[in-house]
Design a protein around this motif. Structure first.
Motif, PDB file in Angstrom:
ATOM      1  N   MET A 205       0.842  -1.192   0.000  1.00  0.00           N
ATOM      2  CA  MET A 205       0.000   0.000   0.000  1.00  0.00           C
ATOM      3  C   MET A 205       0.881   1.247   0.000  1.00  0.00           C
ATOM      4  SD  MET A 205      -3.208   0.535   0.079  1.00  0.00           S
ATOM      5  CE  MET A 205      -4.481   1.633   0.524  1.00  0.00           C
ATOM      6  N   ILE A 206       0.567   2.167  -0.846  1.00  0.00           N
ATOM      7  CA  ILE A 206       1.320   3.409  -0.977  1.00  0.00           C
ATOM      8  C   ILE A 206       0.968   4.340   0.182  1.00  0.00           C
ATOM      9  CG2 ILE A 206       1.688   5.443  -2.432  1.00  0.00           C
ATOM     10  CD1 ILE A 206       2.817   2.873  -3.653  1.00  0.00           C
ATOM     11  N   LYS A 207       1.987   4.742   0.940  1.00  0.00           N
ATOM     12  CA  LYS A 207       1.786   5.651   2.075  1.00  0.00           C
ATOM     13  C   LYS A 207       2.266   7.070   1.769  1.00  0.00           C
ATOM     14  CE  LYS A 207       1.162   2.398   5.522  1.00  0.00           C
ATOM     15  NZ  LYS A 207      -0.123   1.875   5.346  1.00  0.00           N
ATOM     16  N   ARG A 208       3.316   7.178   0.910  1.00  0.00           N
ATOM     17  CA  ARG A 208       3.851   8.491   0.552  1.00  0.00           C
ATOM     18  C   ARG A 208       4.405   8.421  -0.863  1.00  0.00           C
ATOM     19  NH1 ARG A 208       7.955   9.665   4.346  1.00  0.00           N
ATOM     20  NH2 ARG A 208       6.357  10.350   5.775  1.00  0.00           N
ATOM     21  N   VAL A 209       4.144   9.461  -1.638  1.00  0.00           N
ATOM     22  CA  VAL A 209       4.656   9.562  -3.002  1.00  0.00           C
ATOM     23  C   VAL A 209       5.581  10.757  -3.138  1.00  0.00           C
ATOM     24  CG1 VAL A 209       2.637   8.448  -4.040  1.00  0.00           C
ATOM     25  CG2 VAL A 209       2.698  10.941  -3.834  1.00  0.00           C
ATOM     26  N   ALA A 210       6.568  10.616  -4.000  1.00  0.00           N
ATOM     27  CA  ALA A 210       7.379  11.756  -4.410  1.00  0.00           C
ATOM     28  C   ALA A 210       6.729  12.330  -5.653  1.00  0.00           C
ATOM     29  CB  ALA A 210       8.810  11.328  -4.705  1.00  0.00           C
ATOM     30  N   ILE A 211       6.541  13.624  -5.663  1.00  0.00           N
ATOM     31  CA  ILE A 211       5.979  14.288  -6.842  1.00  0.00           C
ATOM     32  C   ILE A 211       7.036  15.226  -7.404  1.00  0.00           C
ATOM     33  CG2 ILE A 211       4.240  15.879  -7.730  1.00  0.00           C
ATOM     34  CD1 ILE A 211       2.255  14.753  -5.770  1.00  0.00           C
ATOM     35  N   TYR A 212       7.364  15.009  -8.680  1.00  0.00           N
ATOM     36  CA  TYR A 212       8.283  15.868  -9.419  1.00  0.00           C
ATOM     37  C   TYR A 212       7.438  16.745 -10.333  1.00  0.00           C
ATOM     38  CZ  TYR A 212      11.382  12.027  -8.055  1.00  0.00           C
ATOM     39  OH  TYR A 212      12.068  11.073  -7.353  1.00  0.00           O
ATOM     40  N   CYS A 213       7.694  18.053 -10.309  1.00  0.00           N
ATOM     41  CA  CYS A 213       6.928  18.959 -11.160  1.00  0.00           C
ATOM     42  C   CYS A 213       7.651  20.295 -11.260  1.00  0.00           C
ATOM     43  CB  CYS A 213       5.515  19.159 -10.617  1.00  0.00           C
ATOM     44  SG  CYS A 213       5.421  19.846  -8.968  1.00  0.00           S
TER      45      CYS A 213
ATOM     46  N   VAL B 137      13.840   9.525  -2.722  1.00  0.00           N
ATOM     47  CA  VAL B 137      13.664   8.089  -2.978  1.00  0.00           C
ATOM     48  C   VAL B 137      13.506   7.348  -1.660  1.00  0.00           C
ATOM     49  CG1 VAL B 137      14.816   6.005  -3.829  1.00  0.00           C
ATOM     50  CG2 VAL B 137      14.786   8.070  -5.233  1.00  0.00           C
ATOM     51  N   GLU B 138      14.291   7.733  -0.681  1.00  0.00           N
ATOM     52  CA  GLU B 138      14.227   7.103   0.638  1.00  0.00           C
ATOM     53  C   GLU B 138      12.863   7.311   1.300  1.00  0.00           C
ATOM     54  OE1 GLU B 138      16.377   8.150   4.840  1.00  0.00           O
ATOM     55  OE2 GLU B 138      17.646   8.145   3.049  1.00  0.00           O
ATOM     56  N   LEU B 139      12.289   8.491   1.144  1.00  0.00           N
ATOM     57  CA  LEU B 139      11.036   8.832   1.811  1.00  0.00           C
ATOM     58  C   LEU B 139       9.787   8.314   1.106  1.00  0.00           C
ATOM     59  CD1 LEU B 139      11.837  12.543   2.761  1.00  0.00           C
ATOM     60  CD2 LEU B 139      11.532  10.629   4.357  1.00  0.00           C
ATOM     61  N   ALA B 140       9.881   8.027  -0.190  1.00  0.00           N
ATOM     62  CA  ALA B 140       8.684   7.733  -0.987  1.00  0.00           C
ATOM     63  C   ALA B 140       8.516   6.249  -1.290  1.00  0.00           C
ATOM     64  CB  ALA B 140       8.739   8.518  -2.296  1.00  0.00           C
ATOM     65  N   ASP B 141       7.259   5.860  -1.470  1.00  0.00           N
ATOM     66  CA  ASP B 141       6.898   4.507  -1.890  1.00  0.00           C
ATOM     67  C   ASP B 141       6.671   4.427  -3.396  1.00  0.00           C
ATOM     68  OD1 ASP B 141       6.761   3.608   0.829  1.00  0.00           O
ATOM     69  OD2 ASP B 141       4.779   4.534   0.974  1.00  0.00           O
ATOM     70  N   ALA B 142       6.552   5.579  -4.050  1.00  0.00           N
ATOM     71  CA  ALA B 142       6.283   5.645  -5.489  1.00  0.00           C
ATOM     72  C   ALA B 142       6.637   7.048  -5.969  1.00  0.00           C
ATOM     73  CB  ALA B 142       4.813   5.353  -5.774  1.00  0.00           C
ATOM     74  N   PHE B 143       6.696   7.193  -7.304  1.00  0.00           N
ATOM     75  CA  PHE B 143       7.154   8.450  -7.909  1.00  0.00           C
ATOM     76  C   PHE B 143       6.196   8.890  -9.006  1.00  0.00           C
ATOM     77  CE2 PHE B 143      10.520   5.732  -6.460  1.00  0.00           C
ATOM     78  CZ  PHE B 143      11.106   6.531  -5.488  1.00  0.00           C
TER      79      PHE B 143
ATOM     80  N   ASN C 143      12.331  -0.983  -6.145  1.00  0.00           N
ATOM     81  CA  ASN C 143      11.260  -1.579  -6.958  1.00  0.00           C
ATOM     82  C   ASN C 143       9.953  -0.813  -6.764  1.00  0.00           C
ATOM     83  OD1 ASN C 143      10.703  -2.344  -4.381  1.00  0.00           O
ATOM     84  ND2 ASN C 143      10.375  -4.500  -4.821  1.00  0.00           N
ATOM     85  N   LYS C 144      10.071   0.490  -6.679  1.00  0.00           N
ATOM     86  CA  LYS C 144       8.916   1.354  -6.457  1.00  0.00           C
ATOM     87  C   LYS C 144       8.370   1.833  -7.800  1.00  0.00           C
ATOM     88  CE  LYS C 144      11.140   2.892  -2.201  1.00  0.00           C
ATOM     89  NZ  LYS C 144      11.710   4.057  -1.483  1.00  0.00           N
ATOM     90  N   PRO C 145       7.046   1.894  -7.939  1.00  0.00           N
ATOM     91  CA  PRO C 145       6.455   2.293  -9.223  1.00  0.00           C
ATOM     92  C   PRO C 145       6.689   3.764  -9.567  1.00  0.00           C
ATOM     93  CG  PRO C 145       4.745   1.930  -7.580  1.00  0.00           C
ATOM     94  CD  PRO C 145       6.038   1.534  -6.942  1.00  0.00           C
ATOM     95  N   CYS C 146       6.770   4.018 -10.871  1.00  0.00           N
ATOM     96  CA  CYS C 146       6.965   5.362 -11.429  1.00  0.00           C
ATOM     97  C   CYS C 146       5.829   5.633 -12.412  1.00  0.00           C
ATOM     98  CB  CYS C 146       8.290   5.448 -12.182  1.00  0.00           C
ATOM     99  SG  CYS C 146       9.737   5.029 -11.212  1.00  0.00           S
TER     100      CYS C 146
END
Length: 181
Positions: A1-9, A96-102, A128-131
């Motif tokens: 389950m995704i708890k935190r995502v990194a958002i690039y923008c 990357v360390e903080l996020a479960d996905a990108f 192996n986190k989804p992008c």
């Protein structure tokens, strides 16, 4: 389950008002679903929109900003947490360390750089986190065309899929499915 995502923008707004609308809709939706956000820490452009929309919904928002950018990108003052790091390499590693996905929203060369690097790290087995690219008005389509070209020219190794979504609920479903796989 995704708890935190990194958002690039982008730290700019771009020329299509739908970029800002999509950034707000996505981060607000994620916050309502209890998904925290980590991003570059700026109050400018789409980055500021992402933070403000998530915070308005009671979301947890962590900013990670290199020391040399805190003035020119105007550090966001209202985040749950703001971390300063010594440079971009440290910023990328910390996110990357903080996020479960990108997730990549529309942005410039920095956004592209961060998404490509995290995708490369996935392809070589560093995580192996989804992008996923949040494809507002086909903004990312030229990038997907380039990725197909690279694969057709036999320069792609075991290609980890780069996902694409156009709606917030679709994006979160994709991330959770790929995180569980």
């Amino acid at each position: 389950m995704i708890k935190r995502v990194a958002i690039y923008c982008g730290s700019r707004m771009g020329n299509d008002p739908q970029f800002a609308e999509a950034a707000a809709a996505l981060s607000g939706y994620l916050a309502k679903q209890g998904v925290g956000i980590v991003y570059g820490g700026s109050s400018a452009g789409l980055m500021g929109i992402v933070a403000d929309a998530a915070l308005a919904e009671g979301g947890d928002v962590i900013g990670v900003m290199p020391d040399n950018l805190w003035i020119q990108e105007r550090a966001h003052k209202g985040l749950t947490q703001l971390e300063f790091v010594s440079g971009m390499h440290q910023r990328k590693a910390r996110m990357v360390e903080l996020a479960d996905a990108f997730i990549a929203l529309p942005g410039g060369i920095g956004t592209l750089d961060e998404m490509v690097e995290v995708l490369c790290w996935s392809n070589i087995g560093d995580h192996n986190k989804p992008c996923v690219c949040f494809d507002v008005n086909n903004f990312w389509q030229p990038f997907f065309t380039l990725m197909e070209h690279i694969q057709q020219q036999d320069f792609a190794h075991h290609q980890v899929p780069l996902l694409k979504a156009t709606q917030p609920a679709e994006l979160l479903t994709l991330l959770n499915e790929h995180a569980a796989a």
